[in-house]
Design an enzyme around this catalytic site. Structure first.
Site, PDB file in Angstrom:
ATOM      1  N   ARG A  15      -4.647   5.735  12.044  1.00 46.91           N
ATOM      2  CA  ARG A  15      -3.457   5.553  11.266  1.00 46.91           C
ATOM      3  C   ARG A  15      -2.334   5.899  11.996  1.00 46.91           C
ATOM      4  NH1 ARG A  15      -2.904   7.139   7.024  1.00 46.91           N
ATOM      5  NH2 ARG A  15      -1.871   5.461   5.874  1.00 46.91           N
ATOM      6  N   GLU A  41      -6.981  -2.830  -8.434  1.00 45.65           N
ATOM      7  CA  GLU A  41      -7.909  -2.445  -7.280  1.00 45.65           C
ATOM      8  C   GLU A  41      -7.669  -0.998  -6.481  1.00 45.65           C
ATOM      9  OE1 GLU A  41      -7.406  -6.146  -4.951  1.00 45.65           O
ATOM     10  OE2 GLU A  41      -8.516  -7.410  -6.449  1.00 45.65           O
ATOM     11  N   PRO A  42      -7.712  -0.139  -6.966  1.00 49.18           N
ATOM     12  CA  PRO A  42      -7.459   1.005  -6.420  1.00 49.18           C
ATOM     13  C   PRO A  42      -8.759   1.357  -5.246  1.00 49.18           C
ATOM     14  CG  PRO A  42      -8.529   1.647  -8.525  1.00 49.18           C
ATOM     15  CD  PRO A  42      -8.178   0.253  -8.399  1.00 49.18           C
ATOM     16  N   CYS A  89      -7.706   8.586  26.318  1.00 49.59           N
ATOM     17  CA  CYS A  89      -6.707   8.250  27.491  1.00 49.59           C
ATOM     18  C   CYS A  89      -5.566   7.364  26.673  1.00 49.59           C
ATOM     19  CB  CYS A  89      -7.645   7.697  28.382  1.00 49.59           C
ATOM     20  SG  CYS A  89      -6.801   7.709  29.934  1.00 49.59           S
ATOM     21  N   GLU A  90      -4.767   8.155  25.685  1.00 57.08           N
ATOM     22  CA  GLU A  90      -3.885   7.233  25.326  1.00 57.08           C
ATOM     23  C   GLU A  90      -2.825   8.408  24.809  1.00 57.08           C
ATOM     24  OE1 GLU A  90      -2.803   4.243  24.980  1.00 57.08           O
ATOM     25  OE2 GLU A  90      -5.002   3.314  25.567  1.00 57.08           O
ATOM     26  N   TYR A 140       0.145   3.055  12.370  1.00 55.62           N
ATOM     27  CA  TYR A 140       1.016   3.180  11.195  1.00 55.62           C
ATOM     28  C   TYR A 140       2.245   4.451  11.057  1.00 55.62           C
ATOM     29  CZ  TYR A 140      -2.052   0.093   9.046  1.00 55.62           C
ATOM     30  OH  TYR A 140      -2.979  -0.996   8.384  1.00 55.62           O
ATOM     31  N   SER A 148       0.805  -1.328   0.025  1.00 53.58           N
ATOM     32  CA  SER A 148       0.016  -0.031   0.150  1.00 53.58           C
ATOM     33  C   SER A 148       0.699   1.292   0.116  1.00 53.58           C
ATOM     34  CB  SER A 148      -0.918  -0.052   1.336  1.00 53.58           C
ATOM     35  OG  SER A 148      -1.664  -1.059   1.063  1.00 53.58           O
TER      36      SER A 148
END
Length: 463
Positions: free
Chosen positions: A360, A316-317, A391-392, A364, A236
């Protein structure tokens, strides 16, 4: 406080990543990051002919704003550039019934990878014959349903799935149209978790080990199965065709070997998707036309070298169509300067969403941009970090971006490039309510996915 030589020379200044430069105009949009209709008008971000502030006035924040004209235009661009090929919109990027209808309207096929995505496609009225069904762990029940519906192609991902399809077609007397997903040993230059064609991962059947050939052998011999061809996907957020060249060579090599050894000429081949988009100024994606030209040249060259006729190709976009078509709009809640070592100051701009509507960045380490969406500012540029309300500590929306130094509670911020995977991967973490998707076109806004309510949260809580 400013410095006469610029912000980066001030004592204790944070410089951010090397690719991020202070803008000449902190209010301006970077056009390649936004949908085609997006522009600023007297400080207001306008998308689809309507001010985002007006959308927010009716629907509040956070909200995903989907530019219908842009989505359809990108779909047509792939359809036209790849004329003679089949273009499957990868529904995993973002799918709802309205989007599935747009896909069908523009002459594209649709790829799904779960029973839920298939249900959405059917609800939208998509012809099952135009649907491809992916997935590395499709159950017997899911496969039975796909075969019964006459899904256009089932992408086989394991030898276990071969056994299941042999059983289903034998029991029902129906025919399954299938492709075999192969791993070509090509690792796309992207994040480790989204590069999917190297050998050590869960998808596909290895060409090197012989599993791919064994699957083809068994499927070709099964009476209830129509073997269409091979499928490859190399990853990707890919910006050029170099990886496709190696993958096409290896997959076409297997295609030719099947014809020589088994006497089976498969009519189709899918080279997958993974085409990238621009999230920030460091990204330089190809256009559909440039991709098509390069990929046509690659397959023509490889087929000539092998002395074979070209099968019918497909791609496959997903992200490349819907990614730039959507932005997410938030309201600023707090602005907090935090003093770091050596007197540097990090400014945290907290918004009313976060990792529940865009995972993301945390998952990522993805980079995003953002802009003030409802006013102009004369204040100097300030390097800020936009964070969510969860809460992170890793709940970051935009890691580094220049915003006006007077950014304040109540301001609207818009983040471009959120069409792919943000709503699809959204969660109820901290019991957050997932935002709506508001489609805009020609000055009209309409809800295509409504905002969740607290009743929705409690509906499945039987305690």
């Amino acid at each position: 406080m400013t410095h006469e030589a610029g912000w980066a020379h001030a004592p204790g200044a944070l410089r951010g990543p090397a690719w991020l430069s202070a803008p000449a105009d902190v209010n301006a949009l970077v056009p390649q990051l936004w949908s085609s209709t997006a522009h600023k008008r007297d400080g207001d971000l306008v998308v689809g002919g309507i001010a985002v502030a007006d959308v927010v006035a009716e629907h509040t924040t956070p909200a995903y704003v989907l530019d219908e004209e842009d989505f359809r235009g990108r779909a047509r661009a792939f359809r036209d550039a790849f004329e003679g090929w089949d273009v499957y919109y990868a529904g995993k990027a973002f799918l709802c019934t309205e989007v599935a209808r747009w896909v069908a309207d523009e002459g594209l096929h649709l790829d799904v990878c779960s029973g839920g995505e298939l249900t959405v496609a059917l609800r939208a009225g998509v012809d099952p014959r135009l649907i491809g069904y992916h997935g590395n762990n499709k159950t017997v029940a899911e496969l039975r349903r796909a075969v019964a519906l006459g899904v256009g192609r089932i992408i086989v991902d394991s030898l276990t799935e071969v056994e299941r399809l042999e059983m289903i077609t034998r029991d029902t007397g129906l025919t399954a149209r299938v492709m075999v997903r192969v791993t070509a040993g090509v690792e796309a230059h992207t994040h480790e978790y989204i590069a999917t064609a190297h050998e050590d991962q869960k998808f596909g059947l290895s060409i090197t080990s012989g599993d791919a050939l064994e699957a083809v052998r068994r499927l070709a011999a099964a009476p209830g199965i129509e073997l269409l061809g091979l499928h490859s996907h190399i990853g990707s957020q890919i910006f050029d065709a170099a990886g496709f060249e190696v993958a096409a060579r290896r997959v076409l090599g297997l295609h030719a070997r099947v014809a020589d050894e088994l006497g089976v000429t498969m009519p189709e081949m899918d080279l997958g998707g993974g085409f990238g988009i621009a999230y920030t100024t460091q990204d330089d994606p190809s256009t559909p036309a440039a991709l098509a030209e390069a990929m046509r040249a690659i397959v023509a060259h490889e087929c000539r070298a092998l002395g074979i006729e070209q099968p019918r190709f497909s791609i496959e976009p997903g992200r490349a169509i819907v990614g730039p078509s959507m932005c997410t709009v938030y309201t600023v809640g707090t602005v907090k300067p935090v003093t770091l070592d050596a007197g540097a100051v990090r400014t945290y701009v907290s918004v009313d969403g976060g990792m529940s509507d865009n995972i993301r960045t945390a998952l990522y380490d993805a980079d995003y941009s953002c802009t003030l969406a409802a006013r102009d500012s004369d204040a100097p540029a300030l390097l800020a970090r936009v964070v969510g309300k969860h809460c992170e500590a890793g709940d970051i929306v935009v890691r580094d971006e220049f915003l006006p130094a007077d950014v304040a509670p109540g301001d609207l911020l818009a983040v471009p490039g959120t069409g792919a995977y943000c709503r699809s991967m959204a969660s109820n973490y901290n019991h957050a309510l997932r935002p709506p998707v508001i489609a805009v076109r020609d000055g009209v806004a309409r809800v295509v996915v409504r905002r969740e309510t607290e009743d929705d949260l409690l509906a499945t809580d039987v305690g």
